[in-house]
Design a protein around this motif. Structure first.
Motif: not given
Length: 170
Positions: A139-140, A142-145
């Motif tokens: 999971t990134d 910063k973005t949560g992707e």
């Protein structure tokens, strides 16, 4: 026919009283024997009795209970003086504290070994997933992707996890 044979009941009753008397005598003597306080008392005429202390007209011989040696054949060595109740209590408390510390150390050691076993198993499982080419996602922050691991990142990750496995799987 409870009253048919009264002598039989009397015999059992007398036998029961004798057994009770013997049991009471043994119960009185056992604590003294267990603590090594019994002595052999010998009279001038050779009569022998066993008691906690001897009468004045008899000579005392130790029985050798609890590791003590008997009478004059002891070689002149005096037995070690017994510790006071306070000293024995302090020794007991010291042993209990040492036991608790030892138990705590053992518990910590067991917990650490368990943690290492689990870390080893997790590292091996993750390494196997990386080696087999399974799709691994992260999971990134910063973005949560979800981001899939690329081949270059997979090699770096595999090297890290192998090092972690080597550290924990000894």
């Amino acid at each position: 026919m409870a009253g048919a044979c009264p002598t039989e009941t009397h015999v059992h009753s007398a036998h029961g009283e004798n057994v009770k008397t013997i049991v009471v005598l043994l119960m009185m003597l056992l604590p003294a024997i267990a603590w090594g306080q019994m002595v052999k008392c010998v009279a001038k005429d050779g009569k022998v009795i066993y008691a906690a202390t001897c009468p004045p007209d008899m000579t005392e011989q130790k029985l050798g209970i609890k590791g003590s040696t008997a009478g004059p054949a002891s070689g002149g060595t005096a037995p070690a003086p017994q510790k006071s109740l306070a000293e024995r209590d302090a020794d007991f408390k010291k042993r209990m504290i040492e036991r608790q510390e030892s138990d705590q150390k053992d518990a910590k050691k067991s917990a650490e070994e368990q943690r290492k076993r689990e870390a080893c198993e997790n590292a091996r499982t993750y390494a196997k997933s990386l080696e087999e080419g399974q799709r691994i996602t992260r999971t990134d922050p910063k973005t949560g992707e979800r981001i899939f691991l690329e081949d270059k990142e997979r090699e770096v990750e595999l090297a890290k996890i192998r090092a972690r496995a080597a550290e924990n799987c000894k």
